[in-house]
Design a protein around this motif. Sequence first.
Motif, PDB file in Angstrom:
ATOM      1  N   CYS A   1     -43.158 -16.667 -33.565  1.00 55.14           N
ATOM      2  CA  CYS A   1     -44.436 -17.148 -34.096  1.00 55.14           C
ATOM      3  C   CYS A   1     -45.581 -16.435 -33.385  1.00 55.14           C
ATOM      4  CB  CYS A   1     -44.486 -18.652 -33.953  1.00 55.14           C
ATOM      5  SG  CYS A   1     -45.778 -19.381 -34.937  1.00 55.14           S
TER       6      CYS A   1
ATOM      7  N   GLU B   1     -44.538 -21.905 -29.403  1.00 53.00           N
ATOM      8  CA  GLU B   1     -45.482 -21.292 -30.340  1.00 53.00           C
ATOM      9  C   GLU B   1     -45.877 -19.906 -29.843  1.00 53.00           C
ATOM     10  OE1 GLU B   1     -46.594 -22.393 -33.199  1.00 53.00           O
ATOM     11  OE2 GLU B   1     -48.124 -20.887 -33.605  1.00 53.00           O
TER      12      GLU B   1
ATOM     13  N   GLU C   1     -50.105 -25.608 -30.865  1.00 58.13           N
ATOM     14  CA  GLU C   1     -49.882 -24.258 -31.400  1.00 58.13           C
ATOM     15  C   GLU C   1     -50.382 -23.248 -30.369  1.00 58.13           C
ATOM     16  OE1 GLU C   1     -48.630 -23.376 -34.683  1.00 58.13           O
ATOM     17  OE2 GLU C   1     -49.118 -25.031 -36.006  1.00 58.13           O
ATOM     18  N   TRP C   2     -51.302 -22.343 -30.747  1.00 56.24           N
ATOM     19  CA  TRP C   2     -51.699 -21.274 -29.827  1.00 56.24           C
ATOM     20  C   TRP C   2     -52.562 -21.803 -28.682  1.00 56.24           C
ATOM     21  CZ3 TRP C   2     -52.424 -15.639 -31.332  1.00 56.24           C
ATOM     22  CH2 TRP C   2     -51.621 -15.280 -32.415  1.00 56.24           C
TER      23      TRP C   2
ATOM     24  N   ASP D   1     -54.628 -23.276 -35.820  1.00 54.19           N
ATOM     25  CA  ASP D   1     -53.322 -22.766 -35.377  1.00 54.19           C
ATOM     26  C   ASP D   1     -53.554 -21.544 -34.483  1.00 54.19           C
ATOM     27  OD1 ASP D   1     -50.789 -21.644 -35.157  1.00 54.19           O
ATOM     28  OD2 ASP D   1     -50.178 -22.140 -37.180  1.00 54.19           O
TER      29      ASP D   1
ATOM     30  N   GLU E   1     -51.316 -18.169 -44.731  1.00 60.22           N
ATOM     31  CA  GLU E   1     -52.052 -18.601 -43.548  1.00 60.22           C
ATOM     32  C   GLU E   1     -52.571 -17.341 -42.851  1.00 60.22           C
ATOM     33  OE1 GLU E   1     -48.278 -20.024 -41.332  1.00 60.22           O
ATOM     34  OE2 GLU E   1     -49.640 -19.446 -39.713  1.00 60.22           O
TER      35      GLU E   1
END
Length: 699
Positions: free
Chosen positions: A274, A380, A485-486, A577, A632
Amino acid sequence: MSNEVRNQITIVDNGNGDEPQVSYTDNRPFASVLEARLARRSLLKGSAGVAALGFMSLGLAGCLSSSDSDDDDVGGGDAGNGGEVGPLIGFTAVAPSESDEIVVPPGYSYQVILPWGTPITGTMPAFDITNTGEEQGMQMGSHHDGMHFFPIEGEEPFEGSSDEGLLVMNHEYVEPRFMHADHIGVALGSGAIVMKGDVRDRDQALKEINAHGVSVVHVRKRADNRWELVQSEYNRRITGLTPMELHGPVRGSDLVKTKYSPQGLATRGTLNNCAMGVTPWNTYMAAEENWAGYFGNRDETIPREHAHYGIRANDSRYRWALAEGGGDEFIRFDATSTGADATQDYRNEPNCFGWMVEIDPFDPNSVPKKRTSLGRFGHEGVVFGPAIEGKPVVCYSGDDSTNQFIYKFVSEQPFQKGVTDGSILDTGVLYVARFNDDGTGEWLPLVYGQNGLDASNGFRDQADVLVNTRLAAGLVGATPMDRPEWGAVDPNNGDVYFTLTNNSGRSTANGANPRTQNRHGHIIRWAEAGGEHASTTFEWDIFLFGGDAGQSGQANLAGKDPNGDALTVDNLLSSPDGLWIDKDSRVWIQTDIGEGSQNSGVYEVFGNNAMLCADPKTGEMRRFLTGPIGQEITGVITTPDQRTMFINVQHPGATTTPTEWELGPRYVRSSWPDRNPARLPPRSATVVIWKDDGGVIGS
Ligand code: FEO
Ligand code: CA
Ligand code: CA
Ligand code: CA
């Protein structure tokens, strides 16, 4: 496809490849007691702006005492404008969009490069839907995600050439219906596979495996601002088959011994990569996120190191283990105990996944290394704090699954420029975050023998703790988060930011995740005590809340900017994200409203997924870019001079229904980027962005 063939196939759909397959509810024996004891201050009940102001003063006073003197290294440099006075954000906001195109602000231009299937190495096979699995292994993978631009000098990750470098990116997953010629016209959803009798077509399985992994691509800027591929020995595909080594405490553990590596030293491939990380010693780290869905285990009892990550009976997403004719490289995805012991089968193969994988893009022959000290979960990505001579290396990583955690690793050895390499990540302490409701936080060590991580909870050693990171983190009382996430670190003051994308399943709020049924997500931020990234305590606040501009009338769905003000049409966003902070402290935020939700219901106002830019000093935020249909936006980096930005567009057209796909390629919802739906499916690709006046992106 003929009716005869059609009658022999079965369609299996286990969902999309980039969403968590498991909702794991943790058991937190100490956390609830502690949370009840702590006074819940009004931090998030009233104005987020007040909280933000309080945090900023603390952040500026308490963070990185060396930040001034570091400016030349990490803050500005010759090319950046970190020293300039004035607003960070100078562009006109773009409106929410439902169009099938990229939209950038006036005065900006873009170019699409390196779509899935672009030949980059080997015999350079031209892209065609009929490409074989072997050919796919010489082309760009599918579903572009996290990405970094490494200046061609190969010395510093954020300094050097802005005209030539290695673009390194992850390929998160695949949509088989877009990959195989005989899938055209079959009623397939985004995640569906086709079984032929009891087996999968062998070459289709190989093609899907080879579309995963990482691409290293040598790129160069032309005089007209456009970029081109350079045929070079650096160009490389790392796939779901590439040999890799295990390093750190899990290396040699009984838990990773397999038929392929009876001593537990090696494995093959990396999957569902990811986001990524960039080390201070100029290497790339690919995260293994929703890897669990690639395995099945038909044993009566599923061991905890499988169960806690969502591995179940034989329901793996792509069923590669059933490739026609078998073969060890396919059978390994079946984690059922079939042999006399673990060295005779692949019961432990899933334990070789869930790690951060280090890759040296400047050594095409290097063997990727899985750094097990950083824990095993749905990584992630990973983000490093500034590397300071003589101090430990510190990095942060989130586990993107509902009610999972945020981690940090602190190396045992100090950083020494020019000496330190990836082996520094093999010894140190992995911590997990507890966010107290009063705005303070603690890092809880995941060390065998401490805090119940011992035989009383079934742990044998540190390798066992790391293989079962999720379980260990829940036991010590980590705070369950809304899908981390990030992460990003502000290079000018050391503040750490993490996106919490959404968690519609949240029934119990906590201070750091204050919205039940959190449908639009938020961004959390913290400053480590004393400005030391290795500190075990911190102060946190919420940077912003995703949400609408108030039009839904539901307070729980309303967004707030960093000043605590309602979002407007210029900046409303949902499901943050991707995240990156540039040299001038612009916070770049990318959205990932899932393909099952986007453009409908409470998500309609947001339009297609987008990228925004926020100024943490003024709280201002504007939408910078909107993407085509069904995708996305993910992956973001600029060249060192900040004059070229690279982003990725992942899964355009994913919202196409099985019925639409059955009607034929012309009914696919997106024709981006090729505009030739009869011949070419929608393809993930990289977008290069520049300012027509040659200025800094965002300024
Ligand atoms: Fe691959 Fe958490 O997004
Ligand atoms: Ca996604
Ligand atoms: Ca993501
Ligand atoms: Ca996501």
